[in-house]
Design an enzyme around this catalytic site. Structure first.
Site, mmCIF file in Angstrom:
data_model
loop_
_atom_site.group_PDB
_atom_site.id
_atom_site.type_symbol
_atom_site.label_atom_id
_atom_site.label_comp_id
_atom_site.label_asym_id
_atom_site.label_seq_id
_atom_site.Cartn_x
_atom_site.Cartn_y
_atom_site.Cartn_z
ATOM 1 N N GLU A 60 0.818 -1.216 0.000
ATOM 2 C CA GLU A 60 0.000 0.000 0.000
ATOM 3 C C GLU A 60 0.850 1.264 0.000
ATOM 4 O OE1 GLU A 60 -0.721 -2.632 1.884
ATOM 5 O OE2 GLU A 60 -2.752 -3.225 1.315
ATOM 6 N N HIS A 129 -9.599 -4.908 10.500
ATOM 7 C CA HIS A 129 -10.254 -4.726 9.202
ATOM 8 C C HIS A 129 -11.526 -3.902 9.297
ATOM 9 C CE1 HIS A 129 -7.416 -7.719 7.959
ATOM 10 N NE2 HIS A 129 -7.910 -7.804 6.751
#
Lengths: 324, 402
Positions: A60, A129
């Protein structure tokens, strides 16, 4: 007007903007050949090919940084986070380079990047998450943050974001991806910084962003039906810029406010809104500004408990009744 | 791992450790990690890439190196006088790196670097006056006083900063290369970092992306032997040198003697050709040395290394002295000319400081400018204004109160 899913609306926005502007490309994990982890980009790789749909490795920081660099030269990258929860490994790129490069250069360069993906809890995936970082991101001047609560907004705001010359972070919701709304076939754009009054009302203002706006609408239904309370429901659509005008107008009309969000409370968006309201509409308040947010602990895994942790209509009703 | 290449005797090569390493070298074949130590300036001078330099161009390169040195010296004095705030990372000793690499760039080639940025900024052609004014925090600064010493940008010169977080600029540079390839341009990006940056995750992510997608980027490690106060042997695991990590990603790499301008040009040129012609990345490790501390605030600059080490560098390996000798030998430059160049560079640096001194500080209202394109351009395009409503600023400190 056709009914389409939130997922389809985002996809249509991406497809239209890719077709419209050769500088637009989509990059992220599994966005191309896999068709998107949440199928938001399904079919786009077949249609537009390798150049416009780019599968990125699980890096990322690397690919978001790459997108920011590419945007400096005039490309318009749309970077997908499989979950916004993964933004934490890319913080330096997002919030130093993405938000501050323009400022530190004295306005010499632009970062026309969009970073999008789901930012929500409620899917029993545990704390790592289930992040909702809209408040964190909006804390950085230079960034725009939008949180579409329905398919119509998701499409219109996504198109606006892609055409914008500043970095725009779009926070979607996996819980909403499969739900359908009416979306016109003809092209439209939705402004940032313009709230949407989902329901007019006179007794209390339920102000929210993201999926919490839908929950608030449900709560307004209960308030009307069971308690004869006419609630106004405002969906902010974007956190930064913020439609302060619509918020204050509603407060002046109803004199009571509950702010609802699925984020955690501490330094949450609701804290900022409450601060603005008490500062700029103090004399119009008949009660303290109340807040409903996720229960203040890391997101829990256990299915029934996570339902409790995230605001539902009953909790909003209860809070509204405290001040009505 | 086996073979002489990986013997412990040359495991930790420091620029300051030349003699030790040479003495222990076992093989006659020079391995790539040590290539930089054995460069012959006369051989390098015969290479086409150096032969093609005209006398004027050579003088220009020498002049630019001197201009950087004098600019940095002047900056230090201003810093010590309390005129420059925060940190000041000086480039003295490393001049041949920025000037040599950037001297090879064309219209579609780009540059991005870290916080030790002044050398690159001057090498790409930025005016020292607004640079100095930026450090003074003045409105005439290249970023109107918003960036400071570490954050200088000149997009009109393909120069993208000037970045403060170690290694953070490397994914950006990879993105610039990505954009060049996307746009079908024959260009490349030079992405500079220090030897300390090599241990940042973002750098490795960028390495992988560049190799995976064949991006025309050249990663340049300016190895000045110390990541702040920590020497390489205390910070980095490596068999021979840092550039060798490129092999993990299937990238080409080389080592460069950063004190010899001709070597910097020769090896960077190979990397640029690879980027332009084959769209492939390269890692270059350029061995260099900084005379000052990591920043001026680094009071321990003489504690983690010996005074002798610094003196040895200044006396025997200084890139400006070595270049002057070479150019005088070539008949390109005279001692007298060199003195003139030095004098002019001093004057330029002093003028920059005077300009900075005389310039006004930015008005308080300017704090809010340059954050958002859409706010800065309000009123230019009604359609864009329509799409950017609402409040962007949540506290203005009362600076607009009458």
């Amino acid at each position: 007007m056709p009914l389409i899913t939130y997922r389809q609306a985002v996809k249509d926005a991406l497809a239209e903007e890719i077709a419209r502007d050769p500088n637009v490309f989509v990059m992220g994990e599994e966005v191309a050949q896999y068709n998107g982890a949440y199928k938001v980009t399904e079919g786009l790789w077949d249609k537009f090919g390798d150049k416009r749909l780019v599968d990125a490795p699980i890096s990322e920081a690397g690919f978001v940084g790459l997108g920011i660099g590419a945007s400096m030269l005039g490309l318009r990258p749309v970077m997908e986070f499989m979950f916004w929860s993964f933004c934490y490994v890319a913080f330096d790129q997002l919030l130093n380079n993405g938000s501050f490069c323009r400022y530190m250069s004295g306005g010499l360069m632009n970062i026309p990047i969009v970073v999008r993906g789901p930012a929500n809890g409620g899917t029993n995936v545990g704390a790592t998450h289930s992040h909702t970082p809209e408040n964190l991101c909006a804390n950085h001047p230079g960034i725009k943050v939008v949180c579409p609560s329905n398919a119509y907004d998701a499409k219109g705001l996504m198109k606006t974001a892609i055409r914008d010359n500043d970095p725009v972070f779009v926070m979607e919701s996996t819980v909403l991806y499969g739900q359908k709304w009416e979306v016109p076939e003809e092209e439209y754009l939705i402004p940032m910084g313009k709230a949407n009054i989902l329901k007019e009302g006179k007794d209390i203002s339920l102000i929210a962003h993201g999926r919490a706006a839908i929950t608030s609408l449900e709560a307004a239904g209960i308030l009307a039906e069971k308690y004869d309370i006419d609630a106004e429901v405002i969906d902010l659509r974007s956190i930064r810029p913020l439609d302060v005008e619509t918020i204050l107008a509603s407060v002046k009309k109803t004199n009571r406010v509950v702010y609802i969000e699925e984020n955690k409370p501490f330094c949450g968006v609701g804290a900022q809104i409450a601060s603005i309201i008490q500062d700029e509409a103090f004399d119009h308040l008949d009660a303290p500004v109340k807040r409903v947010s996720a229960i203040d602990a890391p997101q829990i895994y256990s299915m029934p408990l996570e339902k409790i942790q995230i605001p539902d209509a009953a909790r909003i009703v209860k809070k509204a009744l405290e001040i009505c | 791992m086996s073979g002489e290449k990986y013997t412990t005797s040359n495991r930790f090569i420091h620029p300051n450790d030349h003699r030790t390493v040479t003495a222990k070298k076992k093989s006659k074949t020079i391995n790539k990690a040590e290539r930089w130590q054995d460069v012959d300036v006369h051989e390098l001078a015969q290479l086409e890439i150096n032969q093609r330099l005209s006398t004027d161009e050579k003088v220009r390169l020498y002049t630019d190196m001197v201009r950087i040195r004098r600019f940095e010296g002047r900056s230090l004095r201003s810093y010590q006088a309390g005129k420059i705030g925060g940190f000041l990372h000086l480039y003295e000793g490393q001049e041949a790196v920025a000037v040599g690499t950037i001297s090879l760039l064309g219209a579609d080639d780009h540059v991005i670097t870290a916080y030790r940025v002044h050398g690159h900024a001057i090498a790409v052609g930025m005016d020292p006056k607004p640079m100095m004014a930026e450090m003074y925090g003045k409105y005439t600064g290249c970023a109107k006083g918003k960036g400071g010493s570490m954050h200088m940008f000149a997009p009109d010169k393909n120069f993208w900063g000037g970045h403060g977080i170690v290694g953070g600029q490397i994914p950006l540079g990879t993105g610039l290369a990505f954009a060049l390839k996307y746009q079908g341009k024959k260009g490349c990006c030079l992405a500079y970092m220090g030897d300390g940056a090599i241990n940042q995750g973002a750098v490795h992510e960028a390495y992988n992306l560049a190799a995976l997608w064949n991006l025309p980027v050249i990663f340049i490690i300016e190895n000045n032997a110390y990541s702040m106060g920590t020497s390489q042997e205390r910070s980095s695991a490596f068999p021979d040198c840092l550039a060798q990590r490129a092999e993990a990603y299937g990238m080409e790499w080389d080592t460069v003697n950063g004190n010899i301008l001709y070597d910097v040009r020769a090896k960077t040129y190979e990397a640029i050709k690879r980027a332009h012609d084959e769209s492939r990345p390269t890692v270059l490790e350029i061995f260099t040395y900084r005379y000052r501390g990591h920043s001026v605030a680094d009071a321990n600059a003489e504690k983690y290394r010996s005074k002798d080490e610094i003196i040895d560098y200044k006396d025997n390996k200084d890139p400006i002295t070595l270049l002057r000798k070479q150019f005088i030998e070539e008949g390109v430059l005279t001692e007298e000319q060199a003195k003139e160049i030095d004098k002019a560079a001093n004057e330029e640096a002093n003028e920059a400081a005077e300009f900075a001194e005389k310039s006004p500080f930015p008005p308080a209202e300017s704090i809010l400018d340059d954050s958002y394109w859409s706010s800065d351009n309000k009123g230019q395009d009604p359609e864009i204004d329509e799409l950017n409503q609402g409040r962007f600023v949540f506290e203005d400190g009362g600076i607009f109160d009458k």
